[in-house]
Design an enzyme around this catalytic site. Structure first.
Site, short mmCIF file in Angstrom:
data_model
loop_
_atom_site.label_atom_id
_atom_site.label_comp_id
_atom_site.label_asym_id
_atom_site.label_seq_id
_atom_site.Cartn_x
_atom_site.Cartn_y
_atom_site.Cartn_z
N SER A 102 3.31 13.50 25.83
CA SER A 102 4.79 13.34 25.57
C SER A 102 5.16 12.29 26.24
O SER A 102 4.47 11.95 27.42
CB SER A 102 5.72 14.56 26.30
OG SER A 102 6.86 14.43 26.00
N TYR A 147 7.57 20.81 32.82
CA TYR A 147 7.18 20.27 31.32
C TYR A 147 6.75 19.17 31.57
O TYR A 147 5.56 18.74 31.27
CB TYR A 147 8.46 20.40 30.21
CG TYR A 147 8.01 19.77 28.89
CD1 TYR A 147 7.16 20.52 28.08
CD2 TYR A 147 8.03 18.38 28.84
CE1 TYR A 147 6.57 20.18 26.77
CE2 TYR A 147 8.04 17.84 27.37
CZ TYR A 147 7.19 18.78 26.61
OH TYR A 147 6.75 18.20 25.45
N LYS A 196 2.74 17.50 31.11
CA LYS A 196 2.25 16.50 30.28
C LYS A 196 1.79 15.28 30.90
O LYS A 196 0.68 14.58 30.17
CB LYS A 196 3.72 16.18 29.24
CG LYS A 196 4.14 17.25 28.51
CD LYS A 196 3.00 17.55 27.35
CE LYS A 196 3.48 18.77 26.52
NZ LYS A 196 2.36 18.90 25.41
#
Length: 278
Positions: free
Chosen positions: A166, A181, A185
């Site tokens: 991402s 998150y 990533k």
């Protein structure tokens, strides 16, 4: 130098190859799975919810039968559905072994789209939530890569691993707080680089595809009724819009194809509409 057509113009056909696609019932996987089938690959869809994954597999096959009439109609392969929590290493190993046995071949393409995001202020992030997210997004990426690579190494076969990273692995999103998150990533991106270096000697290429904001059905639900969130996101994108899932197919096929990306490994391919530039 050989200037024959096939030596100059790469093919994106995947005939005879088996691709494992995690997050198989998700919005991004729905278009990737169709593209893989269109290029002649067998596809094994993995997700936690078996019922949704079986339905997704049936939809892909129906699409193939209705759409791929003519030149490549006979090349439509098998599409299977499997239930697995990729954060469970033992379950992953059992599932991947079963997939290879079911299809009668060893998977040579892995596309890991499984993962999720939660939004908590960092100082309030529940420890259990953080651990669970890291187990799926981070360790899950490692577990699926391991179980995919082992039979390839044992049988001296080439393979391509595409881990979905991402832009959040290299930038910090605003305005939503999502420290775990982003951390997961960032880890996925560096995991791919590490595996690429370790497994280059086995002819297994490992890359990440790092999307920006994608208009999947899930994202549409998130921003529905929150116009200010959508406007905040799009204001930071030079192209002033979010991506459609289909806009990642070209990148996936490039990284999956041995003809097109045979010298590409350890790369983080960012497809974000220019977000990182600002």
């Amino acid at each position: 130098m050989d200037f024959s057509y096939n030596n100059v113009v790469p093919s994106f056909r995947l005939d005879g190859r088996l691709a494992i696609l995690t997050g198989g019932s998700g919005g991004l996987a729905s278009v990737i799975s169709r593209a893989l089938v269109a290029q002649g690959a067998d596809v094994a869809l993995i997700d936690v919810n078996l019922e949704r994954t079986v339905a997704a597999a049936k939809d892909v096959l129906k699409w193939g039968e209705e759409t791929l009439k003519g030149e490549h109609e006979s090349a439509i392969g098998q599409v299977s559905a499997w239930s697995c929590n990729i954060g469970d290493a033992e379950a992953v190993e059992v599932t991947f072994t079963s997939i290879n046995e079911h299809h009668g071949k060893i998977a040579s393409i892995l596309i890991n789209t499984a993962g999720y995001c939660e939004n908590y202020p960092a100082e309030e992030y529940p420890a259990l939530n953080a651990e669970n997210l890291m187990k799926v997004n981070g360790l899950g990426s490692f577990y699926v890569s391991q179980s995919f690579a082992r039979p390839l190494i044992q049988n001296s076969m080439k393979g391509s691993i595409i881990l979905i990273g991402s832009m959040s692995g290299t930038i910090v999103n605003d305005p939503q707080p999502q420290a775990m998150y982003n951390m997961s990533k960032a880890g996925v991106i560096h995991l791919a680089r590490s595996l690429a270096c370790e497994w280059a000697k086995y002819n297994i290429r490992v890359n990440t595809l790092s999307p920006g904001y994608i208009l999947t059905p899930l994202t549409r639900n998130v921003i529905s009724g929150h116009t200010e969130m959508k406007e905040a996101w799009e204001s930071k994108i030079p192209m002033k819009r979010m991506a459609e899932p289909k806009e990642f197919v070209g990148s996936i096929l490039f990284l999956a194809s041995e003809a097109a990306s045979s010298y590409t490994t350890g790369h983080n391919l960012v497809v974000d509409g220019g977000y990182e530039c600002w």
